[in-house]
Design a protein around this motif. Sequence first.
Motif: not given
Length: 518
Positions: A107-111, A165-175
């Motif tokens: 998930s991190n690499v895909e992000y 990965p949960a934070a990446i999905e939840e916060y998006g541009a505000e990560l």
Amino acid sequence: MTSRKLPALLAAAGLCLSGTAHANELVVGWAETNDTLNPVTTGKRNVGPILSNIFDTLVWISPDFEVEPLLAESWTVSDDGLTYVFKLREDVTFHDGTPFNAAAVVSNVEYITGENTQSKISLGLLGPCAHAEATGEYEVTFTCDEIYAPLLAQMGEPYLGMQSPAAIEEYGAELGQHPVGTGPFKFVSWTPSQSIVLEKNPDYNWMAASLGHDGPAAIDKITFQIVPNPQSRVQQFQSGQSQVMQQTPGLYWKTLTASGKYTELPVEISGLGIFAPINASLFPTDDILVRKAIMYAVDQKALIQLAEAGVYPPSYTPLSVGMLGHDEDAEGKYPYDPEKAKSLLTEAGWEFDGTTWTKDGKTLSVKITAISGKAHYMAQAQAIQGFLSEIGFDAQFEALNAPAWLDLNIDGGSTLTPSQYIGVDPDALHFWFLPDQYFNWSHWTNDELTDLIYQGRSELDHGKRAAIYQKIQDILLDNAVILPIRQNLDLTLADKSVTGITWSGGGFQYFGAASIAE
């Protein structure tokens, strides 16, 4: 400065005036503001140390560049050098409770590689190895399009810190305002331009073995108090408002270390050191003889004395001391020799009337720039201006805000400018000397250099790699497209009650193994 003036000074700097930190709470005087706390989208070197305390990486890089297990217990590399298989720890969770496993790494690499992410540093660190696959619950396989020798070391840079990965999905541009890692400290708050607060991760128990620390961090809370003004940062530290201070100004470093009251931590920041690319596309430095004259005209030791109280060791090569491929033999290529500089200008067809050099009706004029908010860069640039003026250059100095400075150097409108670049591998040179790179501010390259850079990043034998980078440095110096200035150190001071501060390879301060004596 009187004690009566000090509270007003600290208040103006946005500092907490509630007294010194409580026992087991650390206050660090931090020199720079932050753009984001997202490892993937930050573009700032000085965010890296804060990230390294929130986020773990797959491997740990020791200060002498040894690669150790961290989130990855072990790894293997295929015979062809194209596949890396990491066996991951099975006892790690993110700060939000999300399990750390191979799927999380993927998930991190895909992000990082996502088109909308706009990675600043992380994507480049992965190089041609930006594909990851979960080949087991706790096994992840990276596949490279070509051999990429820097990969393992660069895996340890904080810009590849693993995010939930949960934070990446939840916060998006505000990560970047909600960082969630697996590191020894958890994020609490960020007040822009004032402070970043972290607290101990009570579940932490997987620190790198070389740090000699088991279990959670000993420090309960860290406040990074952001104090860009050097004098204010020093006053904060001397008054006990902070127990650690980074980026101690050179003049204060001499005074404070002489007192014997503090622990000295000159953090070595690896990479290209502090240097100035010389623009080979702009008149008159499009002539190699003029560029070489500049190299002979600048006295690095005297420059450091003038600009920064002489507290830093000089640099004479493109790669900093300790880096793979650093070549001590190349250090003597350009001794300070103003008469040699003048003879090169004469050889290039310039005529000197005792005051000014002219050629074909043109004056020997160069433009030296620096970021206006960086006092050390401005002091270095003005010192260079002085050395060149002494031998007859019409040396103009201009301080610019960061966006204008970037634009001018990218467009090739500056002759030279002090800068720095951080790296744990000598392949960092490619960002400055391959065609079409963002930082090719010398606006110069050649086929031999390009071939060697690609050879260096694809050679797995350390001895052969070192020889390649020695050749690369010879080419850069022979063509006078980079003026080394000094080694890059973060002059950090700590109260003697604070012990165990270390840093990862590259120069990122780490507080996971630190403690405060009662």
